[in-house]
Enzyme design. Structure first.
Site, PDB file in Angstrom:
ATOM      1  N   CYS A  90       0.753  -1.098   0.045  1.00 21.49           N
ATOM      2  CA  CYS A  90      -0.050   0.207  -0.027  1.00 21.49           C
ATOM      3  C   CYS A  90       0.798   1.315   0.002  1.00 21.49           C
ATOM      4  O   CYS A  90       0.321   2.216  -0.207  1.00 21.49           O
ATOM      5  CB  CYS A  90      -1.133   0.304   1.206  1.00 21.49           C
ATOM      6  SG  CYS A  90      -1.999  -1.352   1.356  1.00 21.49           S
ATOM      7  N   HIS A 364      -8.748   3.190  -3.012  1.00 20.30           N
ATOM      8  CA  HIS A 364      -7.367   2.753  -2.708  1.00 20.30           C
ATOM      9  C   HIS A 364      -6.780   1.896  -3.645  1.00 20.30           C
ATOM     10  O   HIS A 364      -6.799   0.434  -3.429  1.00 20.30           O
ATOM     11  CB  HIS A 364      -7.259   2.249  -1.058  1.00 20.30           C
ATOM     12  CG  HIS A 364      -6.163   1.772  -0.699  1.00 20.30           C
ATOM     13  ND1 HIS A 364      -4.887   2.092  -1.055  1.00 20.30           N
ATOM     14  CD2 HIS A 364      -5.626   0.544   0.208  1.00 20.30           C
ATOM     15  CE1 HIS A 364      -3.821   1.271  -0.562  1.00 20.30           C
ATOM     16  NE2 HIS A 364      -4.479   0.712   0.426  1.00 20.30           N
ATOM     17  N   CYS A 394      -0.855   2.268   6.833  1.00 23.21           N
ATOM     18  CA  CYS A 394      -0.680   0.928   7.098  1.00 23.21           C
ATOM     19  C   CYS A 394      -0.175   0.210   5.837  1.00 23.21           C
ATOM     20  O   CYS A 394      -0.495   0.615   4.764  1.00 23.21           O
ATOM     21  CB  CYS A 394      -1.582   0.124   8.001  1.00 23.21           C
ATOM     22  SG  CYS A 394      -3.251   0.092   7.221  1.00 23.21           S
TER      23      CYS A 394
END
Length: 408
Positions: A90, A364, A394
């Site tokens: 991510c 995302h 995170c």
């Protein structure tokens, strides 16, 4: 020592995976379009003089494989510009910005492109097997490995017991939703507070759409069938607590994580052009922001959602700053269950947090998100007339990453 400054940003709209507006677009084509857009905003820069292109992709493979950064450069006619594709899941395109930041600080170049892309719609068959959705250690094991957190001292450093000592294989990449459930249980988070945070995200994103905030940073893209896409698929008008409070949990029958309080799966690309301050001055450019510092952290994979806490503390320490020095904060909203305890542990005033909504509303796309957040922070600091911004998230596998920017 030179400073690293951002001189141009660009991003695509964010589409919903598999059924959204960008499903027809290959990741390399989409990334090439957005990189070219970012470069076109700097007519004084000869794109052939770029020192390197760093491209973040959360799950490279299939159409996203074969060092896609190099493919992007060739698609844009920049055969003489090298490229490297990297993954930190991510945070992949925060990592690429960090690489450019470090290269400039080391005096090993003056102009870099930091970009990110993910098109979940076009994952090669089997690719998603590397982002598993069923396996999980028992929660009690996660709790035992995070005794400091369980005792309430605010630390997220685990009391590590390596399961390999017992002949077991650690579940490093367990289902992200399961990690969110672990954090929610560990911290005693209620379903109501998570749903209320999700509603806040959607409502703020809706307001930002109506105010024209998002339109300032989105580059319209054209799909192969000629459709021009100019808005994100995700934000929904009129979301209320009553409208999502009865959604069923997704990962555990008695859980708190639902489709309403976590991000969707998405497609999108973003790019940031980063220069030394001396090169920007030589070209007569007014930088948008200075990269102040970055930070990374590691923690138990089962509670990866708390990664922003230590990563942010590291970035603040390297910058010689405190959280009170930060005007605006973007914590990537993978799950409300990880954003809520992260901002609380860091002492962030919620009025400074994700003020235009976050990934629960906007989306995302893993590899894109870091660069998208840099786009959004540059836009937000200008829109709200603020000076300093923190981006943090995170990271699957048990990590966190953070980046501090100063508006110039």
């Amino acid at each position: 020592m030179p400073e690293a400054v951002i001189v141009s940003v660009a991003r695509s709209p964010i589409g919903r995976a598999n059924k959204g507006s960008l499903t027809q677009l290959r990741p390399d084509d989409l990334a090439a379009t957005i990189v070219k857009t970012a470069l076109d905003k700097i007519p004084a820069l000869d794109p052939h003089t770029v020192d390197d292109l760093y491209l973040g992709c959360g799950l490279p493979g299939g159409e996203s494989g074969n060092n896609m950064a190099r493919v992007v450069n060739v698609l844009n006619g920049m055969d003489g510009v090298p490229g490297a594709t990297t993954t930190r899941y991510c945070a992949s395109s925060v990592q690429t910005t960090r690489m450019a930041f470090h290269a400039i600080k080391a005096g090993e170049g003056d102009v870099f492109i930091s970009a990110g892309v993910e098109t979940v719609s076009r994952f090669a068959k089997g690719t998603s097997d590397h982002w598993p959705d069923t396996h999980n250690h028992a929660f009690d094991d996660a709790k035992a490995r995070t005794t400091a957190t369980a005792e309430g001292d605010g630390s997220t450093t685990p009391d590590w017991h390596d399961p390999r000592e017992d002949g077991q294989v650690p579940d490093v990449y367990i289902a992200m939703g399961q990690t969110a459930e672990n954090v929610a249980k560990l911290r005693g988070l209620s379903r109501q507070e998570l749903d209320e945070f999700a509603v806040r995200s959607q409502n703020l994103a809706e307001k930002a759409v109506n105010d024209g905030f998002w339109a300032r940073e989105i580059t319209p893209v054209t799909t192969p069938d000629g459709t021009v896409v100019s808005v994100d698929d995700g934000p929904r008008a009129g979301v209320t607590y009553d409208g999502i409070k009865d959604l069923k949990p997704v990962f555990r029958p008695d859980g708190v994580v639902t489709a309403g309080n976590c991000c969707a799966l998405n497609d999108g690309a973003a790019a940031v052009v980063i220069m030394s301050d001396t090169k920007a001055a030589e070209l007569g450019l007014t930088p948008l922001a200075r990269i102040v510092s970055t930070g990374v952290s590691g923690l138990s994979p089962e509670i990866m959602g708390l990664g922003p806490v230590e990563a942010t503390k590291n970035a603040l320490r390297y910058a010689g700053m405190s959280i009170g020095d930060i005007d605006l904060v973007e914590i990537n909203e993978a799950f409300a269950a990880q954003v809520v305890p992260s901002y609380q542990d860091l002492g962030i005033d919620i009025d400074r947090l994700n003020v235009n909504g976050g990934a629960i509303a906007v989306g995302h796309p893993f590899g894109m998100t870091g660069a998208r957040l840099q786009n959004t922070m540059v836009n937000s600091l200008d829109w709200h007339d603020k000076s300093t911004g923190l981006i943090t998230m995170c990271v699957g596998g048990g990590q966190g990453m953070a980046l501090i920017l100063e508006r110039l």
